[in-house]
Write a protein that holds these residues in place. Structure first.
Motif, PDB file in Angstrom:
ATOM      1  N   PHE A   1      -5.255   3.763   5.070  1.00 30.42           N
ATOM      2  CA  PHE A   1      -4.765   2.999   6.194  1.00 30.42           C
ATOM      3  C   PHE A   1      -5.868   2.673   7.181  1.00 30.42           C
ATOM      4  CE2 PHE A   1      -1.005   5.327   4.518  1.00 30.42           C
ATOM      5  CZ  PHE A   1      -0.310   4.253   4.145  1.00 30.42           C
TER       6      PHE A   1
ATOM      7  N   TYR B   1      -0.198  -7.837   3.712  1.00 29.53           N
ATOM      8  CA  TYR B   1       0.011  -6.505   3.187  1.00 29.53           C
ATOM      9  C   TYR B   1       1.132  -5.750   3.915  1.00 29.53           C
ATOM     10  CZ  TYR B   1      -2.695  -3.899   6.765  1.00 29.53           C
ATOM     11  OH  TYR B   1      -2.847  -3.517   7.741  1.00 29.53           O
TER      12      TYR B   1
ATOM     13  N   THR C   1       4.777  -2.983   8.381  1.00 25.94           N
ATOM     14  CA  THR C   1       5.101  -1.370   8.013  1.00 25.94           C
ATOM     15  C   THR C   1       6.265  -1.071   7.744  1.00 25.94           C
ATOM     16  OG1 THR C   1       2.877  -0.975   9.194  1.00 25.94           O
ATOM     17  CG2 THR C   1       4.153   0.970   8.914  1.00 25.94           C
TER      18      THR C   1
ATOM     19  N   VAL D   1       1.007  -1.144  -0.034  1.00 21.38           N
ATOM     20  CA  VAL D   1       0.085   0.011  -0.178  1.00 21.38           C
ATOM     21  C   VAL D   1       1.095   1.019  -0.023  1.00 21.38           C
ATOM     22  CG1 VAL D   1      -2.086   1.325   1.223  1.00 21.38           C
ATOM     23  CG2 VAL D   1      -1.765  -1.199   1.317  1.00 21.38           C
TER      24      VAL D   1
ATOM     25  N   ALA E   1       2.677  -1.729   4.334  1.00 27.69           N
ATOM     26  CA  ALA E   1       2.298  -0.481   4.051  1.00 27.69           C
ATOM     27  C   ALA E   1       3.183   0.512   4.421  1.00 27.69           C
ATOM     28  CB  ALA E   1       0.959  -0.143   5.050  1.00 27.69           C
TER      29      ALA E   1
END
Length: 339
Positions: free
Chosen positions: A140, A152, A165, A132, A154
């Motif tokens: 988010f 995923y 993250t 992302v 981010a």
């Protein structure tokens, strides 16, 4: 009389590759799935056979066997800007080296509907994971609300403990830029910020404000821009009309370019009459005149880390580590002239 039917050439199969490489078809399958159990010379021989036969694996068939599509999805916004574009290119390059393809969903606006549609587009393609790259916090928040089961990664602008993250310390980058101007002796520094709803713009603006506050320097509210050189030019014309500052820190290089143009339009010298600092270190920054002092973000490294975090190598899980921008000092900044 009807002409005889022309026989279409058959596409090479995994067994054809195995025959040319002198290995079993199971070995070819292991190479396709990036198994670490294959010796380097065997892998090279299989890859050479694939190249010789122009073999292209059937992705759908592989997915049925492995339950994986070997596809990464990327949810992104504003890909036309340098940072997201450079990160995206690095993601694609890194994915290819791992045997993955990349499919993207670009959202024009961070509305709930657009984000849901973008994620739905990627999930409908059974991607193995999603990266992302989005400028708004709402994106988010919505992903968290949806509770996606697909892995995923981010990108954020401040640190934290989330293992999914990667963080870019945009605030520290802005503090470095502001401190550089203050260390040169500038007392009246203005900030041309990015759009209000962008996470990066907010973090860079907060870095500027905190550095100014920590140094007990006078602060005038930042001007909210739109990332474009045109805005930088028009804002620069307004700021320089009254000559109430000797330095301007811009939240990206495009706006800094516009500010430099505005200074020239008034016959002002950069950096003699005005010091200018940008952010991002676009490839053209070092070719401006004077070359632009800016804050460098290693966007290609960011893209590579995204893929490594999403697809960790066997026995080597990448820990999320902050990427700290670096100040690149060039010719657009200098000590202020005494009035």
């Amino acid at each position: 009389m009807a002409s005889p039917r022309t026989q279409q050439p058959r596409s090479p199969s995994i067994r054809d590759v195995a025959r040319v490489a002198g290995v079993s078809h199971q070995t070819v399958s292991r190479v396709l799935n990036n198994s670490d159990a294959i010796r380097a010379e065997t892998k090279d021989r299989v890859l050479a056979a694939m190249e010789q036969l122009q073999y292209r694996p059937n992705r759908a068939a592989r997915a049925l066997v492995t339950s994986r599509t070997h596809t990464i999805g990327v949810l992104t916004a504003q890909r036309s800007h340098y940072g997201p574009a450079a990160t995206m290119q690095a993601i694609e390059d890194a994915a290819v080296t791992r045997g993955y393809s990349v499919t993207t969903a670009n959202i024009a606006a961070a509305t709930d509907e657009a984000v849901r549609d973008g994620l739905g587009h990627l999930l409908d393609q059974d991607v193995d994971g999603i990266i992302v790259i989005a400028p708004q916090q709402r994106v988010f928040d919505l992903i968290e609300e949806l509770g996606m089961r697909t892995p995923y990664v981010a990108l954020r602008t401040s640190g934290g403990d989330e293992r999914s993250t990667l963080f870019i310390d945009q605030m520290e980058g802005a503090r470095l830029a502001t401190a550089h101007l203050l260390d040169l002796g500038h007392e009246y520094v203005r900030h041309l910020a990015g759009p209000q709803d962008w996470i990066e713009a907010e973090a860079r603006m907060q870095g500027f404000l905190r550095e100014m506050s920590d140094r007990d320097m006078p602060v005038v509210p930042p001007i909210l821009g739109d990332w474009t050189a045109d805005f930088g030019y028009h804002a620069g014309r307004e700021l320089l009309r009254y000559r109430d500052c000797t330095a301007i820190f811009c939240s990206n290089d495009a706006m800094a370019l516009g500010v430099m143009h505005a200074a020239r339009s008034y016959g002002l010298d950069v950096p003699g009459d005005l010091s200018v600092v940008g952010y991002d270190d676009i490839p053209e920054a070092k070719h401006l005149w004077p070359p632009l002092t800016t804050v460098e973000v290693d966007f290609p490294e960011l893209g590579r880390r995204c893929v490594e975090l999403l697809l960790p190598s066997e026995g080597h899980a990448l820990r999320p580590v902050d990427l700290v921008p670096q100040l690149v000092v060039r010719g657009s900044t200098g000590a202020p002239r005494r009035r």
